[in-house]
Every structure is written in structure tokens, then in C-alpha cells.
Design an enzyme around this catalytic site. Structure first.
Site, PDB file in Angstrom:
ATOM      1  N   ALA A   1       0.868  -1.171   0.000  1.00  0.00           N
ATOM      2  CA  ALA A   1       0.000   0.000   0.000  1.00  0.00           C
ATOM      3  C   ALA A   1       0.910   1.227   0.000  1.00  0.00           C
ATOM      4  O   ALA A   1       2.078   1.139   0.397  1.00  0.00           O
ATOM      5  CB  ALA A   1      -0.875  -0.017   1.239  1.00  0.00           C
TER       6      ALA A   1
ATOM      7  N   GLY B   1       0.579  -5.002   0.902  1.00  0.00           N
ATOM      8  CA  GLY B   1      -0.601  -5.055   0.038  1.00  0.00           C
ATOM      9  C   GLY B   1      -0.330  -5.750  -1.290  1.00  0.00           C
ATOM     10  O   GLY B   1      -1.254  -6.276  -1.919  1.00  0.00           O
TER      11      GLY B   1
ATOM     12  N   GLU C   1      -0.568  -9.348  -0.583  1.00  0.00           N
ATOM     13  CA  GLU C   1      -2.007  -9.599  -0.357  1.00  0.00           C
ATOM     14  C   GLU C   1      -2.775  -9.623  -1.683  1.00  0.00           C
ATOM     15  O   GLU C   1      -3.676 -10.437  -1.871  1.00  0.00           O
ATOM     16  CB  GLU C   1      -2.565  -8.534   0.598  1.00  0.00           C
ATOM     17  CG  GLU C   1      -2.033  -8.719   2.017  1.00  0.00           C
ATOM     18  CD  GLU C   1      -2.300  -7.536   2.932  1.00  0.00           C
ATOM     19  OE1 GLU C   1      -1.967  -6.389   2.541  1.00  0.00           O
ATOM     20  OE2 GLU C   1      -2.854  -7.730   4.024  1.00  0.00           O
TER      21      GLU C   1
ATOM     22  N   GLU D   1       4.390  -5.096   7.386  1.00  0.00           N
ATOM     23  CA  GLU D   1       3.550  -4.109   8.081  1.00  0.00           C
ATOM     24  C   GLU D   1       3.944  -3.830   9.525  1.00  0.00           C
ATOM     25  O   GLU D   1       3.986  -2.676   9.951  1.00  0.00           O
ATOM     26  CB  GLU D   1       2.068  -4.534   8.038  1.00  0.00           C
ATOM     27  CG  GLU D   1       1.402  -4.358   6.691  1.00  0.00           C
ATOM     28  CD  GLU D   1       1.520  -5.578   5.795  1.00  0.00           C
ATOM     29  OE1 GLU D   1       2.399  -6.434   6.053  1.00  0.00           O
ATOM     30  OE2 GLU D   1       0.740  -5.686   4.836  1.00  0.00           O
TER      31      GLU D   1
HETATM   32  N1  CO8 Z   1       4.623   3.188  -0.791  1.00  0.00           N
HETATM   33  C1  CO8 Z   1       5.026   4.341  -1.340  1.00  0.00           C
HETATM   34  N2  CO8 Z   1       6.174   4.485  -1.989  1.00  0.00           N
HETATM   35  C2  CO8 Z   1       6.966   3.393  -2.112  1.00  0.00           C
HETATM   36  C3  CO8 Z   1       6.599   2.157  -1.567  1.00  0.00           C
HETATM   37  C4  CO8 Z   1       5.362   2.065  -0.885  1.00  0.00           C
HETATM   38  N3  CO8 Z   1       4.909   0.932  -0.374  1.00  0.00           N
HETATM   39  N4  CO8 Z   1       7.576   1.273  -1.825  1.00  0.00           N
HETATM   40  C5  CO8 Z   1       8.528   1.936  -2.513  1.00  0.00           C
HETATM   41  N5  CO8 Z   1       8.161   3.228  -2.690  1.00  0.00           N
HETATM   42  C6  CO8 Z   1       8.885   4.270  -3.364  1.00  0.00           C
HETATM   43  C7  CO8 Z   1      10.089   4.744  -2.549  1.00  0.00           C
HETATM   44  O1  CO8 Z   1       9.701   5.666  -1.571  1.00  0.00           O
HETATM   45  C8  CO8 Z   1      10.959   5.342  -3.622  1.00  0.00           C
HETATM   46  O2  CO8 Z   1      10.446   6.614  -3.949  1.00  0.00           O
HETATM   47  P1  CO8 Z   1      11.495   7.857  -4.194  1.00  0.00           P
HETATM   48  O3  CO8 Z   1      12.309   7.439  -5.402  1.00  0.00           O
HETATM   49  O4  CO8 Z   1      10.583   9.006  -4.450  1.00  0.00           O
HETATM   50  O5  CO8 Z   1      12.315   7.965  -2.965  1.00  0.00           O
HETATM   51  C9  CO8 Z   1      10.715   4.439  -4.825  1.00  0.00           C
HETATM   52  O6  CO8 Z   1       9.482   3.768  -4.549  1.00  0.00           O
HETATM   53  C10 CO8 Z   1      11.796   3.404  -5.018  1.00  0.00           C
HETATM   54  O7  CO8 Z   1      11.959   2.722  -3.793  1.00  0.00           O
HETATM   55  P2  CO8 Z   1      13.368   2.560  -3.050  1.00  0.00           P
HETATM   56  O8  CO8 Z   1      14.277   3.672  -3.400  1.00  0.00           O
HETATM   57  O9  CO8 Z   1      13.075   2.324  -1.605  1.00  0.00           O
HETATM   58  O10 CO8 Z   1      13.882   1.223  -3.771  1.00  0.00           O
HETATM   59  P3  CO8 Z   1      14.870   0.140  -3.153  1.00  0.00           P
HETATM   60  O11 CO8 Z   1      15.254  -0.750  -4.283  1.00  0.00           O
HETATM   61  O12 CO8 Z   1      15.954   0.770  -2.370  1.00  0.00           O
HETATM   62  O13 CO8 Z   1      13.964  -0.693  -2.112  1.00  0.00           O
HETATM   63  C11 CO8 Z   1      11.978  -1.820  -1.363  1.00  0.00           C
HETATM   64  C12 CO8 Z   1      12.866  -1.436  -2.561  1.00  0.00           C
HETATM   65  C13 CO8 Z   1      12.728  -2.821  -0.468  1.00  0.00           C
HETATM   66  C14 CO8 Z   1      10.725  -2.489  -1.922  1.00  0.00           C
HETATM   67  C15 CO8 Z   1      11.628  -0.561  -0.551  1.00  0.00           C
HETATM   68  O14 CO8 Z   1      11.132   0.420  -1.444  1.00  0.00           O
HETATM   69  C16 CO8 Z   1      10.592  -0.790   0.515  1.00  0.00           C
HETATM   70  O15 CO8 Z   1      10.903  -1.310   1.572  1.00  0.00           O
HETATM   71  N6  CO8 Z   1       9.352  -0.341   0.237  1.00  0.00           N
HETATM   72  C17 CO8 Z   1       8.271  -0.413   1.189  1.00  0.00           C
HETATM   73  C18 CO8 Z   1       7.754  -1.813   1.300  1.00  0.00           C
HETATM   74  C19 CO8 Z   1       6.685  -1.899   2.346  1.00  0.00           C
HETATM   75  O16 CO8 Z   1       6.889  -1.673   3.515  1.00  0.00           O
HETATM   76  N7  CO8 Z   1       5.477  -2.278   1.906  1.00  0.00           N
HETATM   77  C20 CO8 Z   1       4.343  -2.454   2.777  1.00  0.00           C
HETATM   78  C21 CO8 Z   1       3.566  -1.206   2.877  1.00  0.00           C
HETATM   79  S1  CO8 Z   1       2.313  -1.331   4.108  1.00  0.00           S
HETATM   80  C22 CO8 Z   1       1.098  -2.212   3.369  1.00  0.00           C
HETATM   81  O17 CO8 Z   1       1.153  -2.634   2.265  1.00  0.00           O
HETATM   82  C23 CO8 Z   1      -0.088  -2.376   4.232  1.00  0.00           C
HETATM   83  C24 CO8 Z   1      -1.315  -2.980   3.553  1.00  0.00           C
HETATM   84  C25 CO8 Z   1      -2.468  -2.907   4.487  1.00  0.00           C
HETATM   85  C26 CO8 Z   1      -2.812  -1.493   4.785  1.00  0.00           C
HETATM   86  C27 CO8 Z   1      -4.014  -1.376   5.622  1.00  0.00           C
HETATM   87  C28 CO8 Z   1      -4.818  -0.112   5.273  1.00  0.00           C
HETATM   88  C29 CO8 Z   1      -4.839   0.930   6.317  1.00  0.00           C
END
Ligand code: CO8
Length: 258
Positions: A64, A109, A112, A132
Site C-alpha cells: 500500500a 498489500g 495480499e 507491516e
Molecule cells: N509506498 C510508497 N512508496 C513506495 C513504496 C510504498 N509501499 N515502496 C517503494 N516506494 C517508493 C520509494 O519511496 C521510492 O520513492 P522515491 O524514489 O521518491 O524515494 C521508490 O518507490 C523506489 O523505492 P526505493 O528507493 O526504496 O527502492 P529500493 O530498491 O531501495 O527498495 C523496497 C525497494 C525494499 C521495496 C523498498 O522500497 C521498501 O521497503 N518499500 C516499502 C515496502 C513496504 O513496507 N510495503 C508495505 C507497505 S504497508 C502495506 O502494504 C499495508 C497494507 C495494508 C494497509 C491497511 C490499510 C490501512
């Protein structure tokens, strides 16, 4: 649509989540677009299989959208979870077979979303995880429910509590991914599988999907009875008559999907 690409070819709809700058993270706008596409495809008889994938070669869906989520209040958080749960549930119950082509990160997400699909094919660089609790939240798009049903309660708890990211081979070992392919061949393999399924009695496939999905939410005796009802229903279809006739005549069946 801004964040979804829809392509159709010979009865297969390919849905690409297209926010590569955010690794295809699901914001509410994307979820609403996905919901509209799913609702539309569900009504269509000319589409028999769906493939869902992510744009680019790095991510399926990295979760998400954390930027959008960070300032939500409790009511908004619940609303977002309900929105995604409805869309994912529509995917799970749509009459067509849905294959997730997991071409990179499938986190939170994203994992999921893949679990709402019927079958998960992963590229070798795919990574699955539920990060999460590391963000101070729980999975909210039904991950606490679908993950244990797929991999068992103990493994699901381990993945959710530790937030460990697992690679495609490990996902395959724990039966989260059905098959693993080289990234370049992933989409072709997904299309190949879709075509193979479409060559069967597709109405029977759809009924089998319903028997599995709905039966899993019932007590066993009710599920057996539901299966018997569905099985009986097959005998009112042209495909049952054609399938069995073709077997007896030692030829390939010519199914009509009805
Ligand atoms: N949301 C928003 N932006 C994201 C997300 C995300 N989930 N994942 C990556 N991005 C963005 C980064 O911020 C970055 O943006 P920018 O270039 O502007 O800085 C761009 O994508 C590229 O990402 P990275 O530079 O971080 O790329 P890396 O190769 O270094 O890392 C990863 C890749 C490991 C995937 C890393 O981006 C990461 O850890 N991302 C987050 C993953 C995460 O935690 N996902 C779970 C989110 S929570 C969720 O899904 C909950 C669902 C249920 C919600 C319930 C509703 C309330």
C-alpha cells in the site's frame, strides 16, 4: 485510467499496475481503478482469464502507498482497508481464472493482492513479504487471513511477525508461489497457463473455483454438500455433454463455455 494498463488478447485480459516510480504501490486511486476494471471484466463472457502484473522489472506491487497512509486517522485507515478488501474479494470471486505474474517485490498489500489471485507465478527476482508490523501496523488487505490459509498458521505468523522477505524459491517451497520462472519468460508462461486452462471446459473451471473458494469458508459437511450441488449443476451444461461425448468418440472436445 491513470495507474492501470489494461490489454486484451484472445480472451485474456492483462492488468498492469503502473506506478513504477513508487514501485507500483497501491494508493486509493489505483485501488479504485483496479476495482472498476475487475467489476467490468467480471461481467464479460469474452474474457476467460486474467493476468495481473506490475510495471517494470523491479516490482509487482511494493505494498500500500506509505506516503498516502502516513497521516490517516483510524476511520480513514479502516476505509482504506475496506476498499482494498472489497477489490481483492471481487478478484477472488470473479468467474474468470486470475493469475498473478509476480515480477519483483510483492510486499504488504502487494503480497495480499497476489494472494487474492487464483495462482501465483513468480520470476526468479520476486520477493514476497508482509512488512507491516515494521511500520507499526498490521496487514489490512486480508493478509492475516489469506496467508495462513495458503502456507499454514505457523509460517504465516513467522512471516508477519518477523517481516522477513523471502525469495521466489522459498515462496515456492512454502507453496506461496505455484511456479518460478526466469523474469524474461514470466509473462509468456502466464499466458501459456491461461491458454491451457481456457482450453478446458471453462464453465466447469469457473464452478470449480467457486467450489474451492466458497467451500473453504464452510464447515466440511456443508462444503461437501456444496460441491455435490456444483457437480450436479455441471450436468445441465453443454460442456459436460460435449466433454464426455468427445472422450467416448476418442476426439478432442469442442467446448463452448456453457
Ligand atoms: N509506498 C510508497 N512508496 C513506495 C513504496 C510504498 N509501499 N515502496 C517503494 N516506494 C517508493 C520509494 O519511496 C521510492 O520513492 P522515491 O524514489 O521518491 O524515494 C521508490 O518507490 C523506489 O523505492 P526505493 O528507493 O526504496 O527502492 P529500493 O530498491 O531501495 O527498495 C523496497 C525497494 C525494499 C521495496 C523498498 O522500497 C521498501 O521497503 N518499500 C516499502 C515496502 C513496504 O513496507 N510495503 C508495505 C507497505 S504497508 C502495506 O502494504 C499495508 C497494507 C495494508 C494497509 C491497511 C490499510 C490501512
Amino acid at each position: 485510467m491513470k495507474n492501470i494498463i489494461l490489454k486484451e488478447d484472445k480472451g485474456i485480459a492483462e492488468i498492469t499496475i503502473n506506478r513504477p516510480k513508487s514501485l507500483n504501490a497501491l494508493n486509493s486511486e489505483t485501488l479504485k481503478e483496479l476495482g472498476t476494471v475487475i467489476e467490468d471484466i467480471s461481467q464479460r463472457k469474452d474474457i476467460q482469464a486474467v493476468i495481473i502484473t506490475g510495471s517494470g522489472d523491479k516490482a509487482f506491487v511494493a505494498g500500500a502507498d506509505i506516503v498516502e497512509m502516513q497521516n490517516l486517522n483510524a476511520v480513514q485507515g479502516r476505509e482504506l482497508a475496506m476498499l482494498a478488501q472489497k477489490v481483492f474479494s471481487d478478484i477472488e470471486h470473479m468467474p474468470q481464472v486470475v493469475i498473478a505474474a509476480v515480477n519483483g517485490y510483492a510486499l504488504g498489500g502487494g503480497c495480499e493482492l497476489s494472494m487474492a489471485c487464483d495462482i501465483r507465478l513468480a520470476s526468479k527476482n520476486a520477493k514476497f513479504g508482509q512488512p507491516e508490523v515494521g511500520l507499526g501496523i498490521t496487514p489490512g488487505f486480508a493478509g492475516t487471513q489469506r496467508l495462513p490459509r495458503l502456507v499454514g498458521k505457523g509460517t504465516a505468523k513467522e512471516l508477519i511477525f518477523t517481516t522477513d522477505m523471502i525469495d521466489a524459491e522459498e515462496a515456492h517451497r512454502i507453496q506461496l508461489a505455484n511456479k518460478v520462472y526466469e523474469q524474461e519468460e514470466l509473462m509468456d508462461k502466464a499466458r501459456e497457463m491461461a491458454k491451457k486452462i481456457m482450453s478446458k471446459g471453462i464453465y466447469a473451471v469457473s464452478l470449480a473455483k467457486s467450489a474451492i473458494n466458497n467451500g473453504m469458508n464452510m464447515d466440511t459437511e456443508s462444503a461437501y454438500s456444496y460441491e455435490a450441488d456444483i457437480f450436479g449443476l455441471c450436468f445441465s451444461t453443454e460442456d459436460q455433454k460435449e466433454g464426455m461425448k468427445a472422450f467416448i468418440e476418442k476426439r478432442k472436445p469442442n467446448f463452448k463455455g456453457c
